[in-house]
Enzyme design. Structure first.
Site, PDB file in Angstrom:
ATOM      1  N   GLY A 180       0.794  -1.230   0.000  1.00 55.16           N
ATOM      2  CA  GLY A 180       0.000   0.000   0.000  1.00 55.16           C
ATOM      3  C   GLY A 180       0.821   1.273   0.000  1.00 55.16           C
ATOM      4  O   GLY A 180       0.262   2.373  -0.019  1.00 55.16           O
ATOM      5  N   GLU A 237       4.812  -6.322   1.415  1.00 56.78           N
ATOM      6  CA  GLU A 237       4.186  -6.630   0.122  1.00 56.78           C
ATOM      7  C   GLU A 237       3.996  -5.398  -0.750  1.00 56.78           C
ATOM      8  O   GLU A 237       2.884  -5.080  -1.157  1.00 56.78           O
ATOM      9  CB  GLU A 237       2.809  -7.281   0.374  1.00 56.78           C
ATOM     10  CG  GLU A 237       2.834  -8.493   1.276  1.00 56.78           C
ATOM     11  CD  GLU A 237       1.444  -8.967   1.676  1.00 56.78           C
ATOM     12  OE1 GLU A 237       0.473  -8.173   1.617  1.00 56.78           O
ATOM     13  OE2 GLU A 237       1.314 -10.137   2.054  1.00 56.78           O
ATOM     14  N   PRO A 238       5.055  -4.666  -1.079  1.00 54.79           N
ATOM     15  CA  PRO A 238       4.878  -3.478  -1.914  1.00 54.79           C
ATOM     16  C   PRO A 238       4.615  -3.864  -3.371  1.00 54.79           C
ATOM     17  O   PRO A 238       5.218  -4.797  -3.889  1.00 54.79           O
ATOM     18  CB  PRO A 238       6.228  -2.763  -1.798  1.00 54.79           C
ATOM     19  CG  PRO A 238       7.211  -3.862  -1.559  1.00 54.79           C
ATOM     20  CD  PRO A 238       6.478  -4.909  -0.749  1.00 54.79           C
ATOM     21  N   GLY A 239       3.707  -3.165  -4.008  1.00 54.61           N
ATOM     22  CA  GLY A 239       3.462  -3.359  -5.433  1.00 54.61           C
ATOM     23  C   GLY A 239       3.594  -2.015  -6.131  1.00 54.61           C
ATOM     24  O   GLY A 239       4.565  -1.722  -6.832  1.00 54.61           O
ATOM     25  N   ARG A 240       2.615  -1.162  -5.831  1.00 54.30           N
ATOM     26  CA  ARG A 240       2.551   0.162  -6.437  1.00 54.30           C
ATOM     27  C   ARG A 240       3.837   0.958  -6.287  1.00 54.30           C
ATOM     28  O   ARG A 240       4.302   1.581  -7.239  1.00 54.30           O
ATOM     29  CB  ARG A 240       1.416   0.926  -5.742  1.00 54.30           C
ATOM     30  CG  ARG A 240       1.131   2.296  -6.290  1.00 54.30           C
ATOM     31  CD  ARG A 240       0.185   3.053  -5.352  1.00 54.30           C
ATOM     32  NE  ARG A 240      -0.987   2.290  -4.999  1.00 54.30           N
ATOM     33  CZ  ARG A 240      -2.078   2.168  -5.764  1.00 54.30           C
ATOM     34  NH1 ARG A 240      -2.130   2.787  -6.911  1.00 54.30           N
ATOM     35  NH2 ARG A 240      -3.097   1.443  -5.370  1.00 54.30           N
ATOM     36  N   ARG A 289      -7.762   3.230 -13.801  1.00 55.41           N
ATOM     37  CA  ARG A 289      -7.657   3.969 -12.538  1.00 55.41           C
ATOM     38  C   ARG A 289      -8.373   5.321 -12.526  1.00 55.41           C
ATOM     39  O   ARG A 289      -9.032   5.642 -11.547  1.00 55.41           O
ATOM     40  CB  ARG A 289      -6.183   4.139 -12.126  1.00 55.41           C
ATOM     41  CG  ARG A 289      -5.467   2.803 -11.910  1.00 55.41           C
ATOM     42  CD  ARG A 289      -4.114   2.971 -11.248  1.00 55.41           C
ATOM     43  NE  ARG A 289      -4.236   3.377  -9.871  1.00 55.41           N
ATOM     44  CZ  ARG A 289      -4.043   4.584  -9.422  1.00 55.41           C
ATOM     45  NH1 ARG A 289      -3.646   5.539 -10.234  1.00 55.41           N
ATOM     46  NH2 ARG A 289      -4.233   4.872  -8.159  1.00 55.41           N
ATOM     47  N   CYS A 291     -17.511   3.193 -25.476  1.00 53.91           N
ATOM     48  CA  CYS A 291     -18.866   3.750 -25.442  1.00 53.91           C
ATOM     49  C   CYS A 291     -19.386   3.830 -24.018  1.00 53.91           C
ATOM     50  O   CYS A 291     -20.308   3.104 -23.628  1.00 53.91           O
ATOM     51  CB  CYS A 291     -19.777   2.919 -26.333  1.00 53.91           C
ATOM     52  SG  CYS A 291     -19.170   2.904 -28.014  1.00 53.91           S
ATOM     53  N   GLU A 292     -18.755   4.661 -23.217  1.00 52.76           N
ATOM     54  CA  GLU A 292     -19.146   4.932 -21.838  1.00 52.76           C
ATOM     55  C   GLU A 292     -18.758   6.376 -21.549  1.00 52.76           C
ATOM     56  O   GLU A 292     -17.643   6.782 -21.877  1.00 52.76           O
ATOM     57  CB  GLU A 292     -18.342   4.058 -20.851  1.00 52.76           C
ATOM     58  CG  GLU A 292     -18.504   2.575 -20.989  1.00 52.76           C
ATOM     59  CD  GLU A 292     -19.744   2.037 -20.290  1.00 52.76           C
ATOM     60  OE1 GLU A 292     -20.324   2.769 -19.454  1.00 52.76           O
ATOM     61  OE2 GLU A 292     -20.140   0.904 -20.598  1.00 52.76           O
ATOM     62  N   TYR A 340      -1.171  -1.350 -11.642  1.00 56.62           N
ATOM     63  CA  TYR A 340      -2.627  -1.341 -11.836  1.00 56.62           C
ATOM     64  C   TYR A 340      -3.004  -0.680 -13.161  1.00 56.62           C
ATOM     65  O   TYR A 340      -4.048  -0.052 -13.290  1.00 56.62           O
ATOM     66  CB  TYR A 340      -3.343  -0.701 -10.635  1.00 56.62           C
ATOM     67  CG  TYR A 340      -2.928  -1.362  -9.349  1.00 56.62           C
ATOM     68  CD1 TYR A 340      -3.420  -2.619  -9.021  1.00 56.62           C
ATOM     69  CD2 TYR A 340      -1.990  -0.783  -8.502  1.00 56.62           C
ATOM     70  CE1 TYR A 340      -3.002  -3.270  -7.874  1.00 56.62           C
ATOM     71  CE2 TYR A 340      -1.559  -1.426  -7.350  1.00 56.62           C
ATOM     72  CZ  TYR A 340      -2.075  -2.668  -7.042  1.00 56.62           C
ATOM     73  OH  TYR A 340      -1.650  -3.314  -5.911  1.00 56.62           O
TER      74      TYR A 340
HETATM   75  C1  LIG Z   1      -2.892  -5.316  -3.464  1.00 56.34           C
HETATM   76  C2  LIG Z   1      -2.203  -5.854  -2.297  1.00 56.34           C
HETATM   77  C3  LIG Z   1      -0.895  -5.464  -1.993  1.00 56.34           C
HETATM   78  C4  LIG Z   1      -0.142  -4.421  -2.782  1.00 56.34           C
HETATM   79  O1  LIG Z   1      -0.620  -3.145  -2.622  1.00 56.34           O
HETATM   80  P1  LIG Z   1       0.221  -1.944  -3.296  1.00 56.34           P
HETATM   81  O2  LIG Z   1      -0.602  -0.763  -3.091  1.00 56.34           O
HETATM   82  O3  LIG Z   1       0.380  -2.280  -4.726  1.00 56.34           O
HETATM   83  O4  LIG Z   1       1.519  -1.876  -2.581  1.00 56.34           O
HETATM   84  C5  LIG Z   1      -0.270  -6.064  -0.924  1.00 56.34           C
HETATM   85  N1  LIG Z   1      -0.899  -6.991  -0.174  1.00 56.34           N
HETATM   86  C6  LIG Z   1      -2.155  -7.390  -0.430  1.00 56.34           C
HETATM   87  C7  LIG Z   1      -2.773  -8.417   0.426  1.00 56.34           C
HETATM   88  C8  LIG Z   1      -2.851  -6.838  -1.487  1.00 56.34           C
HETATM   89  O5  LIG Z   1      -4.100  -7.225  -1.729  1.00 56.34           O
END
Ligand SMILES: *Cc1c(COP(=O)(O)O)cnc(C)c1O
Length: 453
Positions: free
Chosen positions: A239, A276-279, A315, A358-359, A387
Site C-alpha cells: 500500500g 508486500e509493496p506493489g505500487r 484507474r 462507449c461509456e 494497476y
Molecule cells: C494489493 C495488495 C498489496 C499491494 O498493494 P500496493 O498498493 O500495490 O503496494 C499487498 N498486499 C495485499 C494483500 C494486497 O491485496
C-alpha cells in the site's frame, strides 16, 4: 524517482526516445523502465535491511512475466492473490518459499496448487477458509504455514474502493476476534498457525497508519504470546504510495525510519518480517503511451480522443485517480518541470482526454491544462506501471496493448500487442445447435448455463 525524462528530442524512457518505441510497436503501449523497477526495489531492500524482510512484490500490480522475473532475480518474493498469479510467479522463477498468498475466495483447486507448490505462507482471511486449508493439507499429508489476516481498524485515508483494513470490509477478521481464532485453531496439526498479516489499503501517503497498524499487530502478538501462541512471522502488507504527482510519496527511507525501531529488537529475537509493496515499485516505472485520434470541440469542452481509455487504464474512472498526462514532444516552452495537476506554463488550454469506449465514464484526464493537442500527437500517461496493464480488459473488443521493457538504449517487447484474432481465440465461431436426437430434458448443464445468459 524514475527514468522518464524530457530531452531536446522529446520524452525518453531511459535512453530511448518514446516516439521511436511508438513508431515501432504502435499505440497504446505500456513502457517500463528496468532501472526504475530495480531501483525502487533496491531502495526498499536497503531502507528495511535492518529487519532482513522478505519483500514480496504484489503481482497484481504489474504481472508481466518478464517484470516478475526481473524482480525475482533481484531477490524479491511474490505476494499473490490467485492460482493464476502463483503460476505467473513460479513461471517467472520465484522461489515458492518466498510466495505469500492472500485473498478472500481461495478455491480448493487454488489451495491444492499452493500446497503442492510448497508456498511460504497462506494469509488466511476467515475461519471457514482456515478449516478448508487444514482439510486439504491433511488430505495431502502436508502442513501449511498460515498467517491470520487481521483488520487493525486503522483508517489509511485513501479511496473507499482501496480501504481494506477497517472494520466491515470483506478482508481479514477484526483484530479483537483474533485471540479466539488462535485459541480455536492453533492446535490444528495440518497447519502451522504462526503469523499475523495486515494490509490496510492503498495508496497510503502517510507513515502514521503503518505505525498504528504495526503497533496493534505487536500488541496482538504479545497478547497471543501470553496465551501460548507464538508469532514468528509478521506480514505488514503493502500500500506504500507512489509519486502520481511530484513529491507525493514518502520515500522507502521515511517509512523505514518509523517502522524499523518498532521491530528491530523483535527481529533480533527471531521474528520474521514480510512486506508486500506493489505500487511503490511499479507505478513510477511505467508510462502508457497513446496517440491522439481526434480533437473535438463540443460546447465549451475540448476533447482529445486517444486510442487508450478505461479499457487500457482503469484507474482514472474507477478510483478518480490522477495521472500526469503530457505530450511526448512538447514545444520548448511546454516542457514540464514537474508532474502536477496544474503547471505554471503559458498557453495551456483545458482538455478532456478521453478514450474510444462507449461509456461516458471513459476518460484518462478531465479538465486538464495541456498544450494545445492535435491529431497524431503522442501522449504519455505517467505513473501507469502499477494497476495499469494488470487491470486492462477487452471491453468493446479492444485488443490488449503491447508492453515494452526499456534497458538503457535498448527496448524489448515483453508482451506483443494482441491481434483481432486473439480477441476470440477462446470462442466458438458457430452457434451450437441441438442435435435432432436430443430431448430438452437431456440437455447437458453446460448448454443449460449458456442458454440462461
Ligand atoms: C494489493 C495488495 C498489496 C499491494 O498493494 P500496493 O498498493 O500495490 O503496494 C499487498 N498486499 C495485499 C494483500 C494486497 O491485496
Amino acid at each position: 524517482m524514475d527514468h522518464f525524462q524530457f530531452r531536446e528530442t522529446g520524452l525518453h524512457a531511459e535512453d530511448v526516445p518514446v516516439h521511436r518505441i511508438a513508431e515501432s510497436v504502435g499505440t497504446p503501449t505500456y513502457i517500463y523502465s528496468r532501472a526504475t523497477l530495480l531501483e525502487h526495489l533496491k531502495r526498499f531492500q536497503t531502507a528495511f535491511a535492518p529487519l532482513e524482510p522478505t519483500i514480496c512484490f504484489a503481482v497484481k500490480s504489474c504481472s508481466n512475466l518478464a517484470i516478475l522475473n526481473l524482480l525475482a532475480e533481484a531477490g524479491a518474493g511474490m505476494d499473490i492473490v490467485s492460482g493464476g498469479e502463483l503460476r505467473r510467479a513460479l513461471t517467472a522463477g520465484t522461489d515458492p518459499g518466498l510466495c505469500v498468498y492472500a485473498g478472500v475466495g481461495k478455491t480448493d483447486e487454488e489451495i491444492n496448487y499452493a500446497l503442492d507448490s510448497n508456498i511460504g505462507l497462506f494469509n488466511c482471511e476467515s475461519a471457514p477458509e482456515f478449516e478448508n486449508i487444514a482439510r486439504l493439507a491433511r488430505a495431502r499429508g502436508t502442513r501449511a504455514r498460515v498467517a491470520l489476516r487481521v483488520n487493525p481498524d486503522v483508517d489509511p485515508k485513501t479511496h473507499r474502493h482501496t480501504t481494506t483494513g477497517v472494520r466491515s470490509t470483506k478482508f481479514g477478521i477484526d483484530i479483537e476476534d483474533a485471540p479466539a481464532f488462535f485459541d480455536r485453531y492453533a492446535g490444528e496439526t495440518a497447519c502451522d498457525l504462526c503469523g499475523l498479516h495486515a494490509h490496510i489499503g492503498s495508496p497510503i501517503r502517510e507513515v502514521e497508519p503503518y505505525v498504528r497498524s504495526t503497533r496493534r499487530l505487536l500488541e496482538l502478538a504479545d497478547l497471543l504470546g501470553t496465551r501460548g501462541h507464538v508469532i514468528t512471522t509478521l506480514d505488514l502488507g503493502g500500500g506504500f504510495a507512489a509519486d502520481y504527482e511530484t513529491g507525493e510519496a514518502p520515500s522507502a527511507r521515511t517509512y523505514a525510519d518509523a517502522l524499523v525501531p518498532l521491530l528491530e529488537e523483535r527481529v533480533s529475537n527471531g521474528l520474521r518480517i514480510v512486506m508486500e509493496p506493489g505500487r511503490s515499485i511499479a507505478a513510477n516505472a511505467g508510462v502508457l503511451v497513446a496517440r491522439v485520434q481526434y480533437v473535438k470541440i463540443a460546447g465549451d469542452r475540448r476533447f482529445a480522443i486517444i486510442d487508450a481509455g478505461m479499457h487500457t487504464l482503469l484507474r482514472p474512472s474507477h478510483y478518480d485517480a490522477f495521472h500526469f498526462t503530457w505530450p511526448c514532444s512538447p514545444k520548448e516552452q511546454h516542457v514540464p518541470m514537474d508532474r502536477r495537476a496544474s503547471l505554471e506554463l503559458e498557453g495551456l488550454i483545458k482538455h478532456d482526454v478521453v478514450g474510444p469506449i462507449c461509456e461516458t465514464g471513459d476518460y484518462i484526464a478531465l479538465d486538464r491544462d495541456l498544450p494545445p493537442l492535435e491529431r497524431g500527437d503522442l501522449l504519455a500517461v505517467f505513473g501507469s506501471g502499477a494497476y495499469g496493464m494488470s487491470m486492462a480488459n477487452r471491453y468493446n473488443s479492444m485488443p490488449l496493448p503491447a508492453e515494452v521493457l526499456v534497458d538503457g538504449d535498448a527496448f524489448h517487447v515483453i508482451r506483443r500487442r494482441e491481434t483481432l484474432e486473439d480477441l476470440f481465440s477462446h470462442e466458438s465461431a458457430s452457434a451450437p445447435t441441438a442435435t435432432p436426437t436430443a430431448t430438452p430434458t437431456a440437455t447437458p448443464t453446460a448448454t443449460h448455463g449458456a442458454a440462461e445468459q
